[in-house]
Design a protein around this motif. Sequence first.
Motif, PDB file in Angstrom:
ATOM      1  N   GLY A  21      39.549  22.730  25.194  1.00 41.36           N
ATOM      2  CA  GLY A  21      38.245  22.244  24.733  1.00 41.36           C
ATOM      3  C   GLY A  21      37.657  21.131  25.564  1.00 41.36           C
ATOM      4  O   GLY A  21      36.666  20.511  25.159  1.00 41.36           O
ATOM      5  N   HIS A  22      38.204  20.889  26.767  1.00 39.15           N
ATOM      6  CA  HIS A  22      37.683  19.748  27.537  1.00 39.15           C
ATOM      7  C   HIS A  22      36.260  19.979  28.024  1.00 39.15           C
ATOM      8  O   HIS A  22      35.514  19.018  28.235  1.00 39.15           O
ATOM      9  N   SER A  23      35.869  21.225  28.200  1.00 37.58           N
ATOM     10  CA  SER A  23      34.492  21.484  28.637  1.00 37.58           C
ATOM     11  C   SER A  23      33.495  21.160  27.508  1.00 37.58           C
ATOM     12  O   SER A  23      32.414  20.623  27.779  1.00 37.58           O
ATOM     13  N   ILE A  24      33.881  21.450  26.266  1.00 48.12           N
ATOM     14  CA  ILE A  24      33.028  21.111  25.117  1.00 48.12           C
ATOM     15  C   ILE A  24      32.966  19.598  24.946  1.00 48.12           C
ATOM     16  O   ILE A  24      31.900  19.015  24.743  1.00 48.12           O
ATOM     17  N   GLU A  25      34.133  18.953  25.042  1.00 57.57           N
ATOM     18  CA  GLU A  25      34.190  17.499  24.921  1.00 57.57           C
ATOM     19  C   GLU A  25      33.425  16.833  26.074  1.00 57.57           C
ATOM     20  O   GLU A  25      32.708  15.854  25.873  1.00 57.57           O
ATOM     21  N   GLY A  26      33.561  17.387  27.280  1.00 56.90           N
ATOM     22  CA  GLY A  26      32.844  16.856  28.430  1.00 56.90           C
ATOM     23  C   GLY A  26      31.338  16.975  28.270  1.00 56.90           C
ATOM     24  O   GLY A  26      30.583  16.079  28.660  1.00 56.90           O
ATOM     25  N   SER A  27      30.894  18.090  27.693  1.00 55.04           N
ATOM     26  CA  SER A  27      29.470  18.286  27.435  1.00 55.04           C
ATOM     27  C   SER A  27      28.958  17.227  26.465  1.00 55.04           C
ATOM     28  O   SER A  27      27.891  16.635  26.681  1.00 55.04           O
ATOM     29  N   VAL A  59      35.098  15.005  32.637  1.00 56.98           N
ATOM     30  CA  VAL A  59      35.174  13.728  31.936  1.00 56.98           C
ATOM     31  C   VAL A  59      35.833  13.873  30.563  1.00 56.98           C
ATOM     32  O   VAL A  59      36.363  12.912  30.003  1.00 56.98           O
ATOM     33  N   GLY A  60      35.843  15.094  30.026  1.00 57.13           N
ATOM     34  CA  GLY A  60      36.435  15.317  28.709  1.00 57.13           C
ATOM     35  C   GLY A  60      37.949  15.476  28.722  1.00 57.13           C
ATOM     36  O   GLY A  60      38.575  15.599  27.657  1.00 57.13           O
ATOM     37  N   SER A 107      24.527  19.002  30.525  1.00 61.51           N
ATOM     38  CA  SER A 107      25.514  19.181  29.454  1.00 61.51           C
ATOM     39  C   SER A 107      25.841  20.660  29.247  1.00 61.51           C
ATOM     40  O   SER A 107      26.991  21.014  28.955  1.00 61.51           O
ATOM     41  N   LYS A 108      24.850  21.536  29.429  1.00 60.61           N
ATOM     42  CA  LYS A 108      25.099  22.974  29.299  1.00 60.61           C
ATOM     43  C   LYS A 108      25.961  23.491  30.451  1.00 60.61           C
ATOM     44  O   LYS A 108      26.866  24.316  30.252  1.00 60.61           O
ATOM     45  N   LEU A 109      25.694  23.022  31.652  1.00 58.03           N
ATOM     46  CA  LEU A 109      26.502  23.445  32.800  1.00 58.03           C
ATOM     47  C   LEU A 109      27.951  23.014  32.614  1.00 58.03           C
ATOM     48  O   LEU A 109      28.877  23.775  32.909  1.00 58.03           O
ATOM     49  N   ILE A 110      28.148  21.810  32.111  1.00 52.68           N
ATOM     50  CA  ILE A 110      29.511  21.315  31.882  1.00 52.68           C
ATOM     51  C   ILE A 110      30.186  22.110  30.768  1.00 52.68           C
ATOM     52  O   ILE A 110      31.365  22.467  30.870  1.00 52.68           O
ATOM     53  N   GLU A 111      29.447  22.420  29.731  1.00 53.96           N
ATOM     54  CA  GLU A 111      30.011  23.185  28.608  1.00 53.96           C
ATOM     55  C   GLU A 111      30.557  24.533  29.063  1.00 53.96           C
ATOM     56  O   GLU A 111      31.577  25.009  28.553  1.00 53.96           O
ATOM     57  N   HIS A 112      29.903  25.152  30.055  1.00 54.12           N
ATOM     58  CA  HIS A 112      30.287  26.502  30.472  1.00 54.12           C
ATOM     59  C   HIS A 112      30.963  26.554  31.845  1.00 54.12           C
ATOM     60  O   HIS A 112      31.133  27.653  32.394  1.00 54.12           O
ATOM     61  N   HIS A 113      31.354  25.401  32.392  1.00 53.26           N
ATOM     62  CA  HIS A 113      31.873  25.399  33.763  1.00 53.26           C
ATOM     63  C   HIS A 113      33.243  26.041  33.899  1.00 53.26           C
ATOM     64  O   HIS A 113      33.622  26.507  34.967  1.00 53.26           O
ATOM     65  N   LEU A 131      25.078  27.138  37.443  1.00 53.97           N
ATOM     66  CA  LEU A 131      26.383  27.274  36.791  1.00 53.97           C
ATOM     67  C   LEU A 131      27.382  27.955  37.712  1.00 53.97           C
ATOM     68  O   LEU A 131      28.514  27.488  37.872  1.00 53.97           O
ATOM     69  N   PHE A 132      26.970  29.046  38.339  1.00 51.34           N
ATOM     70  CA  PHE A 132      27.889  29.761  39.238  1.00 51.34           C
ATOM     71  C   PHE A 132      28.277  28.878  40.432  1.00 51.34           C
ATOM     72  O   PHE A 132      29.422  28.913  40.891  1.00 51.34           O
ATOM     73  N   LYS A 133      27.345  28.081  40.910  1.00 50.12           N
ATOM     74  CA  LYS A 133      27.658  27.170  42.020  1.00 50.12           C
ATOM     75  C   LYS A 133      28.632  26.089  41.580  1.00 50.12           C
ATOM     76  O   LYS A 133      29.546  25.707  42.330  1.00 50.12           O
ATOM     77  N   LEU A 134      28.456  25.580  40.365  1.00 50.25           N
ATOM     78  CA  LEU A 134      29.390  24.580  39.833  1.00 50.25           C
ATOM     79  C   LEU A 134      30.773  25.184  39.648  1.00 50.25           C
ATOM     80  O   LEU A 134      31.791  24.565  39.993  1.00 50.25           O
ATOM     81  N   GLN A 135      30.822  26.387  39.106  1.00 50.46           N
ATOM     82  CA  GLN A 135      32.113  27.057  38.903  1.00 50.46           C
ATOM     83  C   GLN A 135      32.837  27.260  40.227  1.00 50.46           C
ATOM     84  O   GLN A 135      34.044  27.011  40.339  1.00 50.46           O
ATOM     85  N   ARG A 136      32.107  27.698  41.243  1.00 50.60           N
ATOM     86  CA  ARG A 136      32.740  27.913  42.554  1.00 50.60           C
ATOM     87  C   ARG A 136      33.212  26.588  43.165  1.00 50.60           C
ATOM     88  O   ARG A 136      34.282  26.526  43.776  1.00 50.60           O
TER      89      ARG A 136
END
Length: 451
Positions: free
Chosen positions: A291-297, A272-273, A318-324, A353-358
């Motif tokens: 920085g879209h992951s930070i903005e998305g968070s 979304v960021g 928000s943490k999962l999105i920050e580190h995705h 987080l690992f599942k989101l990344q994959r």
Amino acid sequence: MKINIPKDVNYIISNFYKNNYEAYMVGGCVRDSILGTLPKDYDITTSAKPKETISLFEKTIPTGLKHGTITVLINSNPYEVTTFRTEGTYLDNRRPSSVNFVTDIKEDLSRRDFTINALAYNENKGLIDYFNGINDINNKTIRCVGDPDKRFKEDALRMLRAIRFSCQLTFNIEKNTYNAIKDNYKLIENISFERIRDELCKILISPNPSRGLKLLKDTKLLELILPEINSLVDFSAKCTNHNRNVFTHTLRVINNTENNLLLRLSALLHDVGKLNTLTPFNDGSFYGFPGHSIEGSRMSKKILSKLRFDNNTIKIVSKLIEHHLVLNANTMPTKYEVKKLLNDVGKNNISLLFKLQRADINSLDNPKIFLEKVSYTEKLAKQILENNEPLTIKDLDITGEDLISNLELKPGKIIGDILNYILDRVLENPNLNSKDILLELAKTRFCKAKS
């Protein structure tokens, strides 16, 4: 048609008949039984008035006395029993101005939202189906009872319910019902965020979440309930790894996730960021989203707060999105970096987080090298957790009280600063996690802070 009725439900229905009242199991439990799905709960409708229902059972709770609903407790299990009723004019597209108790089951069923939910059953009279609900179940169709325009004007949440049932059951929405949603979509603004949130969650954890999001988009409901996601619909920038529409990419990521609400909320909002961080590279031929992951968070916190999600859900998503985001696939993380990640995301959420990344990576054009980095990071995180290595301030062999008593400090910001400094050193070298060593580190840090 023979439908299985649980023992407790049959007892309630039989008790009404023994006292010269009608009663039926009704709505979703009948629909699910016909579909061969075990109902989550059983609702009962009866010709008995609320006070009469209370008099017939030993344990009851007047949960909705004004609207004719009594909760009957059988073997500690709650069952909602509602008197046959019709409803007066609806206020604000949300609630009826009045409720009128009636004695005819047909009148009660005629007020319900969809034909597949306007079904009643008992062993005395069998299946009651005045509105061809069985036919619509057989044809996998979502159809309003009566005039769809009227149904949605009565309660605008029914538009989201139609889409939710379409996702849950893999049914199509009948043409007139669908067009009525498109005509009345703005009425959703009269519905509380809490009710919208609940339906959105059910869509996301359905077997077909992307189907629901497409329907939300096509009916324009998405632009009102999730405008930030709707803004991604026609947003497509030339990137080095995927050039597709960001909304389409988001749907693919959701489809790649398992059925977990936290995971699917994170997948929905993970990019979304991008709109706010679009940046041209070199000659403008390609774009990036630094920085879209930070903005998305940051944005996800606002979106989820508006929808009245609880603080814990907002924090985790928000943490999962920050580190995705997985970058620099040729450079593997150090053990210290993985510990920092575990500390920030939390060991209970790291697998998400690992599942989101994959899920995200598998939606890209060249996933292999990025997947290898995720696997490496996951393996390292597993080793760290199995070894019970210190990851948080609570894991340190020293407390704030130890600092106050040994360094003669007063409670305040300095205590947190010192503990965070010590933790960072211990993350680098867990052998330092001994009280005497940590006190020496704290003294050194305190002396530097004073100077």
